[in-house]
Design an enzyme around this catalytic site. Structure first.
Site, PDB file in Angstrom:
ATOM      1  N   ALA A  26       0.854  -1.182   0.000  1.00  0.00           N
ATOM      2  CA  ALA A  26       0.000   0.000   0.000  1.00  0.00           C
ATOM      3  C   ALA A  26       0.890   1.232   0.000  1.00  0.00           C
ATOM      4  O   ALA A  26       2.118   1.125  -0.121  1.00  0.00           O
ATOM      5  CB  ALA A  26      -0.927  -0.016   1.215  1.00  0.00           C
ATOM      6  N   LYS A  45       4.498  -6.181   8.676  1.00  0.00           N
ATOM      7  CA  LYS A  45       4.183  -4.929   7.977  1.00  0.00           C
ATOM      8  C   LYS A  45       5.368  -3.987   8.137  1.00  0.00           C
ATOM      9  O   LYS A  45       5.750  -3.638   9.264  1.00  0.00           O
ATOM     10  CB  LYS A  45       2.916  -4.319   8.577  1.00  0.00           C
ATOM     11  CG  LYS A  45       2.439  -3.040   7.932  1.00  0.00           C
ATOM     12  CD  LYS A  45       1.132  -2.595   8.580  1.00  0.00           C
ATOM     13  CE  LYS A  45       0.630  -1.277   8.039  1.00  0.00           C
ATOM     14  NZ  LYS A  45      -0.642  -0.855   8.691  1.00  0.00           N
ATOM     15  N   ASP A 177     -10.935   3.433   8.882  1.00  0.00           N
ATOM     16  CA  ASP A 177     -10.535   2.831   7.607  1.00  0.00           C
ATOM     17  C   ASP A 177     -11.083   1.417   7.483  1.00  0.00           C
ATOM     18  O   ASP A 177     -10.402   0.504   7.023  1.00  0.00           O
ATOM     19  CB  ASP A 177      -9.001   2.804   7.513  1.00  0.00           C
ATOM     20  CG  ASP A 177      -8.512   2.813   6.066  1.00  0.00           C
ATOM     21  OD1 ASP A 177      -9.302   3.167   5.177  1.00  0.00           O
ATOM     22  OD2 ASP A 177      -7.344   2.450   5.831  1.00  0.00           O
TER      23      ASP A 177
END
Length: 361
Positions: A26, A45, A177
């Site tokens: 992303a 991540k 989100d």
């Protein structure tokens, strides 16, 4: 480079194996598959290299552009919006905050089998690296895959709305989100009796029963917390909507701010046909005509956007995040439901029940 700096070691020194090719990417980070010593499968991540310097320049440009726009168009007030965006983005870039958010939300749903938050491994987490339990499933909006797994999309949608409502009404946590890419669904074993009750009863009454699916909530970097006073006012607003009490709705809106937009408040804020219907049903014929005239006048004057921005600027800053979150959840629920009207009715019931539970607790 980010991993070496953040964990002070080569990846293969802290992981049993580490897949260099990301499985997802992303704008802020990319995700790698890995395993901890002992074989525990994890997702790592990793923030993009050099992101902090790039974002600092972009945010400075954004704030400058917002101020310039206000100079050129004095009636346009958007500096507050740029400030909100800046603060939210900087928080999202701190993965230690995301780790704390995920841990807090996991605690909220620890007794509800249908909601899962992947566990966080703090020993392998830092400001720019987040290591979490590996999660697998289908996208929450992949209706064909859900049906192939004998999972009812309507129940999945209701479960997402129920989880969102619990977080907001009872805990004051807004996941800003909560889009389909941040939720997976996997199958789980479910006793026959429990499965029957899941079909017959609304989600709020079956939360603690085993279900034939789990909704896996990912990406907890973007949260806004409602102060206790605002959380209570949000409950008051929905209490008025549930009882179709126009007077109570108006009183709550005046306490929140933007009193001159009081008649528009439920329409602008909720973005939900069921809530809108409840908000205007008790208006007299003349009040409805006045409201229609005001809306038409705004449309003719071309001031809808500027008036909306002005209205939102008068409210507590957290309410912009709440409207965005509502929009995401409502859209997903509409997609998973049998029809938009069914979705609106079920959503109204779920929100009302969660609001009442918040009052009781």
């Amino acid at each position: 480079q980010v991993l070496r700096k953040e964990l002070s070691a080569n990846p293969l020194q802290v992981f049993e194996y580490f897949e260099e090719k990301p499985v997802a990417a992303a704008s802020l980070a990319q995700v790698h598959m890995a395993a901890l010593p002992g074989g525990q499968q994890v997702a790592v991540k990793v923030q993009r290299y050099g992101l902090e310097h790039q974002v600092a320049g972009d945010l400075a440009s954004l704030c400058w552009a917002a101020r310039l726009a206000e100079v050129a168009f004095p009636k346009l007030r958007i500096s507050w919006l740029a400030k909100e965006f800046k603060e939210g983005l900087l928080k999202e870039m701190d993965f230690t905050l995301e780790a704390r958010n995920a841990t807090a939300v996991a605690s909220m749903f620890k007794s509800q089998p249908s909601i899962k938050v992947p566990g966080i491994f703090l020993s392998h987490t830092s400001k720019r690296v987040l290591t979490m339990e590996m999660a697998e499933g289908v996208r929450v909006d992949d209706i064909e895959s859900l049906r192939s797994l004998n999972i009812d999309p309507q129940r999945v949608g209701d479960t997402v709305v129920d989880a969102f409502a619990q977080m907001v009404f009872q805990h004051g946590h807004i996941h800003t989100d909560l889009h389909p890419g941040n939720m997976l669904v996997c199958s789980s074993l479910c006793p026959t009796a429990s499965s029957l009750l899941q079909r017959l009863l609304p989600p709020g009454l079956t939360r603690r029963l085993p279900s034939n699916f789990q909704v896996i909530m990912l990406d907890h970097g973007s949260y806004v917390l409602l102060p206790e006073g605002l959380r209570q006012e949000y409950c008051n607003l929905w209490h008025g909507l549930m009882l179709k009490d126009a007077s109570n709705i108006k009183k709550t809106c005046r306490r929140l701010g933007g009193a001159e937009f009081c008649d528009f408040y439920p329409l602008l804020f909720q973005g939900d046909s069921a809530a809108q219907g409840a908000a205007i049903e008790n208006l007299s014929q003349s009040e409805r005509q006045d409201l229609e005239c005001q809306v038409l006048e705004l449309q003719r004057s071309g001031k809808v956007v500027s008036q909306y921005l002005h209205f939102m600027s008068l409210l507590p800053s957290q309410w912009m995040s709440l409207t965005k979150a509502h929009s995401l959840v409502n859209s997903l629920h509409n997609t998973l439901s049998r029809s938009r009207s069914v979705a609106a009715q079920r959503r109204m019931g779920i929100f009302s029940r969660c609001m009442l539970e918040a009052y009781v607790t």
